[in-house]
Design an enzyme around this catalytic site. Structure first.
Site, PDB file in Angstrom:
ATOM      1  N   MET A  29       0.850  -1.191   0.000  1.00 26.18           N
ATOM      2  CA  MET A  29       0.000   0.000   0.000  1.00 26.18           C
ATOM      3  C   MET A  29       0.890   1.246   0.000  1.00 26.18           C
ATOM      4  O   MET A  29       0.469   2.323   0.439  1.00 26.18           O
ATOM      5  CB  MET A  29      -0.934  -0.014   1.208  1.00 26.18           C
ATOM      6  N   GLY A  30       2.120   1.084  -0.467  1.00 22.16           N
ATOM      7  CA  GLY A  30       3.034   2.223  -0.523  1.00 22.16           C
ATOM      8  C   GLY A  30       3.551   2.595   0.847  1.00 22.16           C
ATOM      9  O   GLY A  30       3.558   1.765   1.757  1.00 22.16           O
ATOM     10  N   LEU A  32       6.589   2.978   1.625  1.00 21.83           N
ATOM     11  CA  LEU A  32       7.528   1.863   1.764  1.00 21.83           C
ATOM     12  C   LEU A  32       8.623   2.145   2.791  1.00 21.83           C
ATOM     13  O   LEU A  32       9.051   3.286   2.970  1.00 21.83           O
ATOM     14  CB  LEU A  32       8.162   1.562   0.402  1.00 21.83           C
ATOM     15  N   HIS A  33       9.057   1.074   3.453  1.00 21.50           N
ATOM     16  CA  HIS A  33      10.169   1.156   4.401  1.00 21.50           C
ATOM     17  C   HIS A  33      11.091  -0.042   4.151  1.00 21.50           C
ATOM     18  O   HIS A  33      10.811  -0.874   3.260  1.00 21.50           O
ATOM     19  CB  HIS A  33       9.655   1.197   5.849  1.00 21.50           C
ATOM     20  N   GLY A  35      11.405  -2.760   5.547  1.00 24.87           N
ATOM     21  CA  GLY A  35      10.719  -4.059   5.603  1.00 24.87           C
ATOM     22  C   GLY A  35      10.198  -4.448   4.222  1.00 24.87           C
ATOM     23  O   GLY A  35      10.412  -5.567   3.758  1.00 24.87           O
ATOM     24  N   HIS A  36       9.489  -3.512   3.564  1.00 24.39           N
ATOM     25  CA  HIS A  36       8.994  -3.800   2.202  1.00 24.39           C
ATOM     26  C   HIS A  36      10.168  -4.120   1.267  1.00 24.39           C
ATOM     27  O   HIS A  36      10.098  -5.037   0.451  1.00 24.39           O
ATOM     28  CB  HIS A  36       8.285  -2.573   1.607  1.00 24.39           C
ATOM     29  N   GLY A 146       5.127 -10.150   4.603  1.00 22.72           N
ATOM     30  CA  GLY A 146       5.862 -10.031   5.862  1.00 22.72           C
ATOM     31  C   GLY A 146       5.137 -10.744   6.995  1.00 22.72           C
ATOM     32  O   GLY A 146       3.908 -10.743   7.067  1.00 22.72           O
ATOM     33  N   ASP A 149       2.452  -9.052   9.678  1.00 20.42           N
ATOM     34  CA  ASP A 149       1.001  -9.227   9.535  1.00 20.42           C
ATOM     35  C   ASP A 149       0.722 -10.725   9.494  1.00 20.42           C
ATOM     36  O   ASP A 149       0.367 -11.279   8.452  1.00 20.42           O
ATOM     37  CB  ASP A 149       0.515  -8.523   8.264  1.00 20.42           C
TER      38      ASP A 149
END
Ligand code: PAF
Length: 281
Positions: A29-30, A32-33, A35-36, A146, A149
Site C-alpha cells: 500500500m506504498g 515503503l520502508h 521491511g517492504h 511479511g 502481519d
C-alpha cells in the site's frame, strides 16, 4: 523500472512480454520502508522479474480516518524501488481495479473473527478481495508477505488453498528498527516520543520468550504481558494471544516440541500497532 497504471495495460504486458519468466510479486500500500524493500530484494533474488503494486485499498480499512490518514509517499517509494532493482511498479486506481469485480468469497474457517478480525470487522474480506484481484492480474509464481502481519499471511495462504490459484506464498521475517520496534508504515505517524516508547512492545515480547517455561499458563502470561506493556503510559494493549501458527486457534497450554505464535495489538496514542514472535518449545 517500468511503471504501469492501467489494468488492461499490465494484463497485456504480462501476457506478451513476460510469458517465459518466473514472476515474483510484492503487493503493497506504498509508504515503503526497509521491511517492504527486504521483500522486494528477496523477490529479485528468487525470480527473473519482480513486480510491486502500490494501492491503498479502501475496502480493507474499517476505520475511515485510518484510510484518510494513511501515508502516501509515492516519489520516495519509486526511488526506493528503483534502487532495489524492482522491474515493474503497478499503480492502479480504485475504479479501474474494481471495475466488474465483486470480490472473492470464501469460508475463512473462523480465521477472520479472531484477533485482528474481532477488532477490525470486514478488514480481512477487503484484503482477500484485493489480493485475489492482484494475483488474477499479475499471475505471479511467487508472492512475498511479511510475518509482521501474521494473521494476514495465514489468511492469504488459506485463500490460495481454497482457490484455483497455483502460486507460492513466501513468508518473510519481520524487519525491526534498531530499537526492536517492528517496521510499519504506521510508525511514520508516531511522534518521536511515541516511537521511542513503542519499542517497549518488542522488549516485553522478547523478555517473555527468554523467561517463559513449558508449564507456564498462557492465560496468566497474557495478563502479565498486558500489565507490563500497559505500565508504559504511551501504550494500551488491545489483545494479547498465544496461537497455533497454522490454524491460529488459541493455545491453552504449551507442549514439548511445539511452536506457538505470540501476537499482540497495542495502541500507541492514536496509532494501532501489531507485532508477533515465534516461541519454540
Ligand atoms: O499488507 C499490506 O500492505 C496490505 O494488506 C496488502 C497485502 C498490500 C493488501 O492491500
Amino acid at each position: 523500472m517500468k511503471i504501469i497504471r492501467k489494468v488492461s495495460d499490465i494484463i497485456k504486458f504480462r501476457e506478451q512480454e513476460l510469458k517465459n519468466l518466473s514472476i515474483g510479486f510484492v503487493p503493497t500500500m506504498g509508504a515503503l520502508h526497509t521491511g517492504h524493500i527486504s521483500l522486494v530484494e528477496k523477490s529479485v533474488r528468487e525470480n527473473n522479474y519482480t513486480i510491486v503494486s502500490i494501492f491503498v485499498n479502501p475496502k480493507q480499512f474499517n476505520d475511515k480516518n485510518d484510510f484518510i490518514n494513511y501515508p502516501v509517499t509515492i516519489e520516495k517509494d519509486l526511488e526506493m524501488l528503483e534502487k532495489s532493482k524492482c522491474n515493474l511498479v503497478f499503480i492502479p486506481d480504485s475504479e479501474d481495479i474494481y471495475n466488474n469485480y465483486t470480490g472473492f468469497r470464501m469460508d475463512f474457517d473462523g480465521l477472520d473473527k479472531l484477533y485482528e478480525g474481532e477488532f477490525r470487522p470486514g478488514h480481512f474480506q477487503g484484503v482477500v478481495d484485493i489480493v485475489y484481484r492482484l494475483f488474477e492480474i499479475v499471475k505471479p509464481h511467487n508472492s512475498y508477505f511479511g510475518e509482521k502481519d501474521f494473521q494476514q499471511l495465514a489468511i492469504i495462504k488459506l485463500m490460495v488453498s481454497k482457490s484455483n490459484l497455483t502460486l507460492n506464498i513466501i513468508p518473510c521475517a519481520t524487519v525491526r528498527e534498531e530499537s526492536g520496534l517492528a517496521m510499519s508504515s504506521r510508525n511514520e505517524r508516531l511522534s518521536a516520543e511515541e516511537r521511542k516508547n513503542a519499542s517497549k512492545i518488542f522488549e516485553v515480547l522478547n523478555s517473555v520468550k527468554n523467561s517463559m517455561k513449558i508449564d507456564d499458563s498462557p492465560e496468566k502470561l497474557i495478563n502479565k504481558i498486558s500489565e507490563e506493556i500497559n505500565l508504559n503510559p504511551f501504550l494500551k494493549t488491545e489483545y494479547v494471544a498465544f496461537c497455533d501458527p497454522t490454524t491460529l486457534k488459541p493455545v491453552f497450554s504449551f507442549s514439548q516440541n511445539s511452536v506457538v505464535r505470540l501476537c499482540v495489538a497495542v495502541w500507541c496514542g492514536k496509532i494501532r500497532l501489531i507485532d508477533n514472535i515465534s516461541l519454540e518449545f
